[in-house]
Design an enzyme around this catalytic site. Structure first.
Site, short mmCIF file in Angstrom:
data_model
loop_
_atom_site.label_atom_id
_atom_site.label_comp_id
_atom_site.label_asym_id
_atom_site.label_seq_id
_atom_site.Cartn_x
_atom_site.Cartn_y
_atom_site.Cartn_z
N TYR A 183 24.08 -34.22 -0.20
CA TYR A 183 23.37 -33.15 0.53
C TYR A 183 21.93 -33.57 0.81
CZ TYR A 183 21.54 -28.49 1.60
OH TYR A 183 20.94 -27.41 2.20
N TYR B 37 22.35 -29.53 10.69
CA TYR B 37 22.33 -28.72 9.46
C TYR B 37 23.40 -27.65 9.48
CZ TYR B 37 20.21 -26.46 5.40
OH TYR B 37 19.96 -25.95 4.17
#
Lengths: 394, 142
Positions: free
Chosen positions: A295, A345
Site C-alpha cells: 500500500y 488511488y
C-alpha cells in the site's frame, strides 16, 4: 512486538480470490459511485466465471460517505438475497482486512461467494486525500494549517528519514521504480518516464514530499471475488489462495485515523506490529514470497511497510529499491502495477487486485516470472492489515 | 521565498473544541499549556480524552507543562491543502516532544533553516484574531 495467534485461523488455505474487476480509472467518471461500484463488482463476478445471482455476500469500506453501500450493489446486481454484508468505516487500512472478513464468512458458512469492493469518485467528487474531514483531533491540526493526509504522512516520513538516515533520493527511488512498472500498465494514470534528476528538481508539495511521492486521486472502482478454495478450483482462473492474514490496532492508534499523538514511533507503522502474526499464519518466512504489493498512498510508506513486514532489514529499503531489487528482475518485485502512486488511488483495493492478477499469471506485459507467493499490505499509519496470497498448487 | 523567511500565521481557522477538550483550550486562552496526566500509571498524554491511552485508567489530572521540548519531526508546507493558508506558504509545522513525554503540533516561529531533529524548543502561545494557538520557538529565545 507482535502478538501471535493461538492457532492458524481456519479460513487460511481453504479460501481464495477467484476473480477481479475494475472500472476505467479516470479524472472524471461522469457516473455515480453506485454505478462504478456495481460495474466493478459485476466485472469481478463474471471474471471469476460466476453469475451475479450467485453472490450472497458483500464487504466494502468507505470514508465520509464517499461510496455506495453493499445493499446498493446487491440491488444493482439483482442479488436474490445476501446472507453476509459489511460496510466498514475505514480507509486504506481496509482492503486486506475486507478480504479476510469475506474469507471468514465463506469458511464459516455464512456465505458462498463474497464480493469485496472499493468505489469512489475520488477525483471529481469527495477528495479524501487532500481535504480536511471531521475528526475529534482535527482541532489540533486544522487551525494551524496542518490540514490533510499528505502533510500527516510527510510528518512520519521525516521521522523515518531521521531514524534511518534516508535522504530525499530514497523516496525518489520508490517513485522511479514504480513509474517503470507503470509504463507496462495501461490502467495507470502516471506513465511518463521519470529520472532522479527530474524528481529532485520538482517542487515540494510538503517537504519531504513532492508530487511524485503522492498518489494520484482518481474516479473508479475495483472489486475481487472471494470463495472457497474448492469452488474456486472449478472456476475460470487459477485460485489465489489466502494463506496468511493479519490486522492490528496497536496501542497508541489514537482517536481517529489522523490521531498519531500517542503512537510511539512515527517511523514504524502497523505492519511492524502484525508481521509476526502474518508470517505465523501463512506458515512462511518473509523470504518465501516472490513479490509484494505494498500500500503506497505516499512513497515513504513503501519503505516503512517493507521493513515492517521484515521483507528487508530496518533502514535498508531505500538502498534495496535503488539497487533495482524491486524491479521485474530483482530479488523482490514490489508494486508491479506502479502502485497507487502511478495506477491511481482506489484506496489499496487495486493493490490486492494486482497481487491476484500476478498470482494468476494475468498481468500481461508486466507479468513476473516468479509469481507463486505474494505479501500484500493495506494501510499507512497506525492500524492496518496484510495478506499472503499463493498460487494454488493443485 | 527564501529559506530564511519567517512566516507568521494570519489566517484564522477556528478550533472546534469538544466536551473532552474544552478545558485545554480554556487554559491556553489563559496562556497556560496544560496536559492530562494519569493518576494510575503517572504518564502524561495528549490529546485530552476520557481515559489514559497508556493504561486505560479514567483517573487523570490536569498538570502544567514546562513548555520545553525537542523537535521530533516536522514538515514544511508549500502547497496549502487548505486554500485559506495560501498566502502564508512556505510554513513549518513541528511535532515536538515535551519534557512531559507528550507530543504536540505547532507552527514554527523561527526560520526554516533553524529546524533540526532533536533541537530544543519552547512552547509559544500566540493569537490570531484573538484566538489562542500553540506554536513553538527556538529555546534560546527565552
Amino acid at each position: 512486538m507482535s502478538l501471535l495467534y493461538d492457532r492458524r485461523p481456519s479460513f487460511l488455505g481453504r479460501t481464495a480470490v477467484a476473480g477481479v474487476g475494475y472500472t476505467p480509472l479516470t479524472k472524471n467518471s461522469g457516473v455515480t459511485v453506485v454505478n462504478l461500484a456495481t460495474t466493478a463488482c459485476r466485472n469481478a463476478v463474471l471474471d471469476a466465471g460466476l453469475e451475479p445471482s450467485e453472490v450472497d455476500g458483500i464487504v466494502t469500506f468507505s470514508m465520509f460517505g464517499d461510496s455506495a453501500p453493499a445493499q446498493a450493489v446487491a440491488a444493482g446486481l439483482g442479488s436474490p438475497e445476501l446472507s453476509f454484508a459489511a460496510d466498514l468505516s475505514f480507509g486504506g487500512q481496509a482492503p486486506c482486512y475486507a478480504v479476510t472478513l469475506a474469507a471468514m464468512a465463506v469458511e464459516s458458512g455464512m456465505a458462498r461467494n463474497v464480493l469485496v469492493y472499493r468505489a469512489l469518485n475520488g477525483r471529481s467528487g469527495i477528495r479524501i486525500g487532500s481535504t480536511g474531514f471531521r475528526s475529534p483531533t482535527g482541532q489540533y491540526r486544522y487551525p494551524i494549517g496542518f490540514s490533510a493526509y499528505p502533510q500527516y504522512i510527510a510528518m512520519w516520513a521525516r521521522r523515518y528519514m531521521i531514524e534511518t538516515q534516508t535522504g530525499y533520493d530514497g523516496l525518489g527511488a520508490v517513485a522511479l521504480r514504480q513509474r517503470e512498472y507503470a509504463r507496462m500498465n495501461e490502467r495507470a494514470i502516471r506513465r511518463t518516464p521519470l529520472t532522479m534528476q527530474a524528481y529532485l528538481e520538482s517542487p515540494f508539495v510538503v517537504d519531504p514530499f513532492r508530487t511524485h511521492d503522492c498518489t494520484s486521486e482518481v474516479d473508479g472502482a475495483c472489486a475481487v471475488l472471494v470463495t472457497s478454495l474448492d469452488r474456486a478450483r472449478s472456476l475460470e482462473h487459477t485460485p489465489a489462495v489466502i494463506e496468511g492474514a493479519a490486522w492490528s490496532t496497536p496501542r497508541g492508534s489514537g482517536l481517529d485515523i489522523a490521531d498519531f499523538f500517542s503512537w510511539e514511533d512515527w517511523s514504524r507503522n502497523s505492519h511492524s506490529y502484525h508481521a509476526g502474526r502474518l508470517w505465523q499464519s501463512a506458515q512462511m518466512e518473509p523470504s518465501d514470497v516472490d513479490f509484494a504489493e505494498i500500500y503506497d498512498c505516499f512513497s515513504a510508506v513503501v519503505l516503512m511497510s517493507m521493513e515492517g513486514l521484515g521483507l528487508v532489514g530496518r533502514g535498508e529499503a531505500a538502498d534495496f529499491i535503488a539497487a533495482g531489487e524491486t524491479g521485474p528482475q530483482g530479488k523482490l518485485p514490489v508494486n508491479t502495477h506502479g502502485g497507487l502512486l502511478c495506477e491511481g488511488y482506489l484506496h489499496g483495493m487495486n493493490t490486492v487486485a494486482e497481487a491476484v492478477l500476478q498470482i494468476q499469471g494475468r498481468s500481461g506485459e508486466r507479468q513476473l516470472e516468479r509469481h507463486d507467493r505474494c505479501a500484500v499490505t493495506s494501510g499507512a499509519l497506525m492500524d492496518g492489515s496484510a495478506l499472503v496470497l499463493a498460487r494454488d498448487a493443485a | 521565498m527564501s529559506e530564511a523567511t519567517r512566516t507568521v500565521q494570519r489566517t484564522l481557522v477556528e478550533p472546534e473544541p469538544d466536551l473532552d477538550t474544552r478545558w485545554w483550550w480554556d487554559a491556553l486562552a489563559e496562556d497556560r499549556l496544560q496536559v492530562p496526566r494519569c493518576r494510575s500509571c503517572g504518564r502524561s498524554f495528549f490529546p485530552p480524552q476520557p481515559s489514559c491511552p497508556h493504561c486505560g485508567s479514567g483517573e487523570w489530572e490536569r498538570v502544567e507543562a514546562s513548555g520545553r521540548g525537542k523537535v521530533y519531526s516536522w514538515v514544511v508546507i508549500y502547497t496549502p491543502l487548505d486554500p485559506r493558508f495560501s498566502d502564508e506558504v512556505p510554513y513549518a509545522v513541528l511535532a515536538v516532544e515535551l519534557e512531559e513525554g507528550v507530543r504536540l503540533f505547532g507552527r514554527w516561529k523561527g526560520t526554516l533553516d533553524q529546524i533540526r531533529a532533536g533541537a530544543d524548543v519552547s512552547a509559544w502561545i500566540y493569537r490570531v484574531e484573538g484566538r489562542p494557538l500553540l506554536g513553538f520557538e527556538p529555546a534560546e529565545v527565552r
